[in-house]
Design a protein around this motif. Structure first.
Motif, PDB file in Angstrom:
ATOM      1  N   ALA A  52      26.535  62.502  23.940  1.00  0.00           N
ATOM      2  CA  ALA A  52      25.354  62.958  24.672  1.00  0.00           C
ATOM      3  C   ALA A  52      25.333  64.482  24.755  1.00  0.00           C
ATOM      4  O   ALA A  52      26.359  65.117  24.999  1.00  0.00           O
ATOM      5  N   GLY A  53      24.170  65.060  24.515  1.00  0.00           N
ATOM      6  CA  GLY A  53      24.023  66.508  24.600  1.00  0.00           C
ATOM      7  C   GLY A  53      24.498  67.249  23.363  1.00  0.00           C
ATOM      8  O   GLY A  53      24.648  68.465  23.388  1.00  0.00           O
ATOM      9  N   LEU A  74      16.412  63.265  12.794  1.00  0.00           N
ATOM     10  CA  LEU A  74      16.175  63.403  14.237  1.00  0.00           C
ATOM     11  C   LEU A  74      14.695  63.366  14.573  1.00  0.00           C
ATOM     12  O   LEU A  74      14.294  62.776  15.584  1.00  0.00           O
ATOM     13  N   GLU A  75      13.876  63.972  13.723  1.00  0.00           N
ATOM     14  CA  GLU A  75      12.423  63.952  13.932  1.00  0.00           C
ATOM     15  C   GLU A  75      11.920  62.511  13.936  1.00  0.00           C
ATOM     16  O   GLU A  75      11.123  62.121  14.790  1.00  0.00           O
ATOM     17  N   SER A  76      12.398  61.719  12.996  1.00  0.00           N
ATOM     18  CA  SER A  76      11.999  60.316  12.912  1.00  0.00           C
ATOM     19  C   SER A  76      12.462  59.544  14.146  1.00  0.00           C
ATOM     20  O   SER A  76      11.705  58.759  14.724  1.00  0.00           O
ATOM     21  N   GLU A  78      13.070  60.737  17.072  1.00  0.00           N
ATOM     22  CA  GLU A  78      12.308  61.214  18.228  1.00  0.00           C
ATOM     23  C   GLU A  78      10.907  60.603  18.225  1.00  0.00           C
ATOM     24  O   GLU A  78      10.414  60.155  19.268  1.00  0.00           O
ATOM     25  N   GLN A  79      10.271  60.536  17.065  1.00  0.00           N
ATOM     26  CA  GLN A  79       8.936  59.922  16.969  1.00  0.00           C
ATOM     27  C   GLN A  79       8.964  58.449  17.346  1.00  0.00           C
ATOM     28  O   GLN A  79       7.999  57.930  17.909  1.00  0.00           O
ATOM     29  N   LYS A  80      10.066  57.780  17.047  1.00  0.00           N
ATOM     30  CA  LYS A  80      10.207  56.360  17.396  1.00  0.00           C
ATOM     31  C   LYS A  80      10.584  56.172  18.862  1.00  0.00           C
ATOM     32  O   LYS A  80      10.652  55.043  19.342  1.00  0.00           O
ATOM     33  N   GLY A  81      10.864  57.280  19.555  1.00  0.00           N
ATOM     34  CA  GLY A  81      11.210  57.211  20.974  1.00  0.00           C
ATOM     35  C   GLY A  81      12.660  56.850  21.249  1.00  0.00           C
ATOM     36  O   GLY A  81      13.002  56.473  22.369  1.00  0.00           O
ATOM     37  N   PHE A  82      13.530  56.981  20.229  1.00  0.00           N
ATOM     38  CA  PHE A  82      14.929  56.601  20.391  1.00  0.00           C
ATOM     39  C   PHE A  82      15.802  57.731  20.929  1.00  0.00           C
ATOM     40  O   PHE A  82      16.873  57.471  21.481  1.00  0.00           O
ATOM     41  N   ILE A  83      15.381  58.958  20.700  1.00  0.00           N
ATOM     42  CA  ILE A  83      16.121  60.112  21.236  1.00  0.00           C
ATOM     43  C   ILE A  83      15.127  61.073  21.884  1.00  0.00           C
ATOM     44  O   ILE A  83      13.927  61.006  21.646  1.00  0.00           O
ATOM     45  N   THR A  84      15.676  61.945  22.674  1.00  0.00           N
ATOM     46  CA  THR A  84      14.893  63.035  23.231  1.00  0.00           C
ATOM     47  C   THR A  84      15.655  64.324  22.944  1.00  0.00           C
ATOM     48  O   THR A  84      16.899  64.339  22.951  1.00  0.00           O
ATOM     49  N   ARG A  85      14.910  65.371  22.642  1.00  0.00           N
ATOM     50  CA  ARG A  85      15.555  66.665  22.378  1.00  0.00           C
ATOM     51  C   ARG A  85      15.133  67.638  23.463  1.00  0.00           C
ATOM     52  O   ARG A  85      14.013  67.596  23.960  1.00  0.00           O
ATOM     53  N   PHE A  86      16.054  68.505  23.814  1.00  0.00           N
ATOM     54  CA  PHE A  86      15.796  69.458  24.886  1.00  0.00           C
ATOM     55  C   PHE A  86      16.526  70.767  24.589  1.00  0.00           C
ATOM     56  O   PHE A  86      17.482  70.790  23.825  1.00  0.00           O
ATOM     57  N   ILE A  87      16.051  71.820  25.197  1.00  0.00           N
ATOM     58  CA  ILE A  87      16.657  73.137  25.005  1.00  0.00           C
ATOM     59  C   ILE A  87      17.765  73.329  26.041  1.00  0.00           C
ATOM     60  O   ILE A  87      17.601  73.026  27.212  1.00  0.00           O
ATOM     61  N   LYS A  97      19.430  70.424  21.946  1.00  0.00           N
ATOM     62  CA  LYS A  97      20.394  69.334  22.072  1.00  0.00           C
ATOM     63  C   LYS A  97      19.624  68.035  22.177  1.00  0.00           C
ATOM     64  O   LYS A  97      18.401  68.038  22.301  1.00  0.00           O
ATOM     65  N   MET A  98      20.333  66.941  22.126  1.00  0.00           N
ATOM     66  CA  MET A  98      19.633  65.662  22.174  1.00  0.00           C
ATOM     67  C   MET A  98      20.424  64.639  22.951  1.00  0.00           C
ATOM     68  O   MET A  98      21.628  64.758  23.128  1.00  0.00           O
TER      69      MET A  98
END
Length: 153
Positions: A52-53, A74-76, A78-87, A97-98
């Motif tokens: 995590a992170g 990661l883009e894919s 994120e689009q599928k809602g499986f991960i979230t990315r954050f600064i 990070k994700m």
């Protein structure tokens, strides 16, 4: 006189062939099960779930993929809602990070349940003790390789 070993008689050959066959099997399995995720996305999702992170660069190193390819994966996800990315910050620098989402954990659990029997089948002629020993030796071998291989990711 010293016997000349051929590459096909080496541990490197056996490992490479086993890895290639596992890759083919994984592709066939994901296709057969009609999963909405690629094997590369699955590996990335699993890795993020236990790290995590993690930032993209560190994930790329763990996946042995370049950062551009890792970014597409990661883009894919994120689009599928499986991960979230954050600064976040790392060494006083802003980095992306994700983390894995609840939907991502659910997908990961679902895939693990679906593929477990197939994975167990690949080691069917080995005892659990032999499987553990092979895994231990391979991990030791990989750690040794990591010390001598130059990876520019």
């Amino acid at each position: 006189m010293k016997k000349i070993l051929h590459y096909t008689d080496s541990i490197h050959y056996e490992l490479e062939q086993a890895a290639r066959l596992m890759k083919i099997l994984t592709l066939q399995l994901f296709d057969k099960l009609k999963l909405d995720i690629t094997p590369d996305e699955y590996f990335a999702l699993d890795t993020v779930s236990i790290n995590a992170g993690i930032c993209q660069r560190d994930l790329a190193k763990l996946l042995l993929k370049d950062r551009a390819n890792t970014g597409r994966i990661l883009e894919s996800l994120e689009q599928k809602g499986f991960i979230t990315r954050f600064i976040d910050t790392k060494n006083n620098r802003l980095v992306k990070k994700m983390g894995i989402t609840e939907k991502g954990y659910n997908e990961l659990d679902l895939i693990n349940i679906k593929i477990q029997g197939y994975i167990d089948g690949t080691t069917g002629k080995l005892s659990p003790k032999e499987v553990a020993k092979v895994q231990e030796v391979l991990k030791k071998f990989r750690k040794n390789l990591e010390q001598v291989v130059e990876i520019n990711i």
